[in-house]
Write an enzyme that holds these catalytic residues in place. Structure first.
Site, PDB file in Angstrom:
ATOM      1  N   ASP A  84       0.863  -1.178   0.000  1.00  0.00           N
ATOM      2  CA  ASP A  84       0.000   0.000   0.000  1.00  0.00           C
ATOM      3  C   ASP A  84       0.902   1.231   0.000  1.00  0.00           C
ATOM      4  O   ASP A  84       1.787   1.352   0.856  1.00  0.00           O
ATOM      5  CB  ASP A  84      -0.889  -0.037   1.258  1.00  0.00           C
ATOM      6  CG  ASP A  84      -2.019   0.986   1.216  1.00  0.00           C
ATOM      7  OD1 ASP A  84      -1.943   1.948   0.433  1.00  0.00           O
ATOM      8  OD2 ASP A  84      -2.965   0.826   2.008  1.00  0.00           O
ATOM      9  N   ASP A  95      -3.481   7.325  -3.483  1.00  0.00           N
ATOM     10  CA  ASP A  95      -3.367   6.250  -2.490  1.00  0.00           C
ATOM     11  C   ASP A  95      -3.800   4.962  -3.191  1.00  0.00           C
ATOM     12  O   ASP A  95      -4.915   4.896  -3.727  1.00  0.00           O
ATOM     13  CB  ASP A  95      -4.305   6.618  -1.319  1.00  0.00           C
ATOM     14  CG  ASP A  95      -4.306   5.609  -0.183  1.00  0.00           C
ATOM     15  OD1 ASP A  95      -3.579   4.617  -0.247  1.00  0.00           O
ATOM     16  OD2 ASP A  95      -5.076   5.840   0.784  1.00  0.00           O
ATOM     17  N   HIS A 156     -11.833   6.262   2.256  1.00  0.00           N
ATOM     18  CA  HIS A 156     -11.900   7.606   2.841  1.00  0.00           C
ATOM     19  C   HIS A 156     -11.875   8.667   1.765  1.00  0.00           C
ATOM     20  O   HIS A 156     -11.333   8.458   0.674  1.00  0.00           O
ATOM     21  CB  HIS A 156     -10.695   7.809   3.769  1.00  0.00           C
ATOM     22  CG  HIS A 156      -9.405   7.335   3.172  1.00  0.00           C
ATOM     23  ND1 HIS A 156      -8.548   8.166   2.508  1.00  0.00           N
ATOM     24  CD2 HIS A 156      -8.845   6.098   3.076  1.00  0.00           C
ATOM     25  CE1 HIS A 156      -7.511   7.467   2.059  1.00  0.00           C
ATOM     26  NE2 HIS A 156      -7.664   6.203   2.377  1.00  0.00           N
ATOM     27  N   HIS A 164      -6.744  10.991   5.256  1.00  0.00           N
ATOM     28  CA  HIS A 164      -8.037  10.455   5.701  1.00  0.00           C
ATOM     29  C   HIS A 164      -8.932  11.626   6.071  1.00  0.00           C
ATOM     30  O   HIS A 164      -8.906  12.119   7.188  1.00  0.00           O
ATOM     31  CB  HIS A 164      -7.856   9.511   6.890  1.00  0.00           C
ATOM     32  CG  HIS A 164      -7.158   8.248   6.521  1.00  0.00           C
ATOM     33  ND1 HIS A 164      -6.584   7.409   7.438  1.00  0.00           N
ATOM     34  CD2 HIS A 164      -6.946   7.662   5.320  1.00  0.00           C
ATOM     35  CE1 HIS A 164      -6.039   6.367   6.806  1.00  0.00           C
ATOM     36  NE2 HIS A 164      -6.244   6.514   5.525  1.00  0.00           N
ATOM     37  N   GLU A 189     -11.049   1.022  -0.582  1.00  0.00           N
ATOM     38  CA  GLU A 189     -10.078  -0.015  -0.265  1.00  0.00           C
ATOM     39  C   GLU A 189     -10.712  -1.230   0.410  1.00  0.00           C
ATOM     40  O   GLU A 189     -10.640  -1.383   1.614  1.00  0.00           O
ATOM     41  CB  GLU A 189      -8.910   0.532   0.561  1.00  0.00           C
ATOM     42  CG  GLU A 189      -9.269   1.389   1.749  1.00  0.00           C
ATOM     43  CD  GLU A 189      -8.002   1.948   2.415  1.00  0.00           C
ATOM     44  OE1 GLU A 189      -7.051   1.196   2.681  1.00  0.00           O
ATOM     45  OE2 GLU A 189      -7.972   3.170   2.655  1.00  0.00           O
ATOM     46  N   GLU A 283      -6.765  -1.169  -3.620  1.00  0.00           N
ATOM     47  CA  GLU A 283      -7.191   0.221  -3.404  1.00  0.00           C
ATOM     48  C   GLU A 283      -6.881   1.102  -4.609  1.00  0.00           C
ATOM     49  O   GLU A 283      -5.830   0.971  -5.236  1.00  0.00           O
ATOM     50  CB  GLU A 283      -6.465   0.799  -2.174  1.00  0.00           C
ATOM     51  CG  GLU A 283      -6.835   2.252  -1.875  1.00  0.00           C
ATOM     52  CD  GLU A 283      -6.235   2.766  -0.566  1.00  0.00           C
ATOM     53  OE1 GLU A 283      -5.238   2.177  -0.090  1.00  0.00           O
ATOM     54  OE2 GLU A 283      -6.767   3.763  -0.040  1.00  0.00           O
TER      55      GLU A 283
HETATM   56 MN    MN Z   1      -6.351   4.597   1.890  1.00  0.00          MN
HETATM   57 MN    MN Z   2      -3.704   2.956   1.112  1.00  0.00          MN
END
Ligand code: MN
Ligand code: MN
Length: 297
Positions: A84, A95, A156, A164, A189, A283
């Protein structure tokens, strides 16, 4: 001047390239520190900065493992790796995550479950859609593979310099009728698990973020805090990132001091509540419009 959308696209593209580059590094005996350093060098070469430290979480650990300073961990045959990572340009963050199985093919269904859930969720994305509807399709898709989503982890909203932000994108129908809006950026995600579908707070992770900046008396802590504010602002950072400027002893001293005063926050690792289970995650970061733009494709 570049528009906001151009900057979101730019960071998303680098994040996507870094993810695919990183996937190639997930081999048997590869050292976690090497993998992270290489990915972070790749991001720097593309003129991006880490949106947060590279996360390499194995097996039943769902999230929040970044290599510690002098980390000796290596990947082993059969490990299920969640990679990630994030890239930011001027605070616009991409992200993205994938799951890879090291040298085996035993858990492809579990990997597919989170991947398909993400794809199905993306198909729903446009202005006016409720976040609980996204959660519903994530849950249903993962269930159709015979697994559970992790309910206490979620996607998020992403805002400039805020990874976030104030809207959660659930992995099940939590009844939240908040609607997606034109121009919103969200990360979806899905986590699929063979376990209970819940994570708990585990050991500390060496992932930190600035929490509540205020003046500090001690000069070493003050110097380290100044560096954190300048380099990372409100974005998460790893303890090892501070070693480019300070020796480990100073870093340890300052961070524990800043943590005690609630100035920085250290994230815990997030293992599944069921110890012997496996977790997969995928994600993407998405710009909401019609049709939606997958920034980290
Ligand atoms: Mn994330
Ligand atoms: Mn992430």
């Amino acid at each position: 001047m570049e528009s906001e959308l151009e900057l979101w696209k730019k960071s998303g593209k680098i994040a996507s390239e870094a993810r695919e580059y990183g996937k190639e590094l997930l081999k048997e005996n590869a050292n976690f520190l090497d993998i992270s350093n290489k990915i972070e060098e790749f991001i720097a070469k593309k003129q991006g900065k880490p949106g947060f430290p590279v996360q390499i979480s194995l097996n039943s650990l769902a999230a929040h493992y970044t290599p510690f300073p002098e980390d000796k961990s290596v990947l082993q045959k059969g490990d299920l790796v969640k990679l990630d990572l994030g890239v930011h340009i001027e605070g616009y963050i991409g992200d993205t995550a994938l799951t890879h199985e090291v040298s085996t093919n035993k858990n492809q269904d579990l990997i597919k479950a989170s991947k398909e859930a993400l794809n199905e969720a993306i198909k729903l994305c446009k202005p006016g859609v409720k976040v609980c509807e996204i959660g519903e399709v994530v849950n249903e898709t993962i269930n159709s593979f015979g697994f559970k989503p992790i309910k206490n982890l979620s996607g998020h909203k992403v805002d400039r310099y805020i990874l976030h932000s104030n809207i959660s994108i659930p992995n099940f129908n939590n009844g939240d009728k908040t609607k997606l809006e034109e121009g919103m950026v969200i990360a979806i995600e899905p986590f699929a698990t063979t376990g209970l579908g819940l994570v708990k707070e585990g050991k500390l992770s060496s992932n930190y973020r600035l929490h509540n900046p205020k003046p500090v008396r001690d000069p070493i802590s003050r110097e380290v805090l100044k560096f954190i504010e300048k380099e990372f602002s409100t974005l998460p950072f790893a303890k090892r990132y501070l070693l480019v400027k300070f020796p480990l002893s100073k870093v340890n001293f300052a961070l524990s001091n800043l943590e005690k005063q609630n100035i920085v926050y250290q994230y815990p690792q997030l293992p599944e509540k069921q110890e012997d289970c496996l977790v997969s995650q995928h994600e993407h970061t998405i710009y909401i419009t019609d049709p939606a733009i997958v920034l980290t494709k």
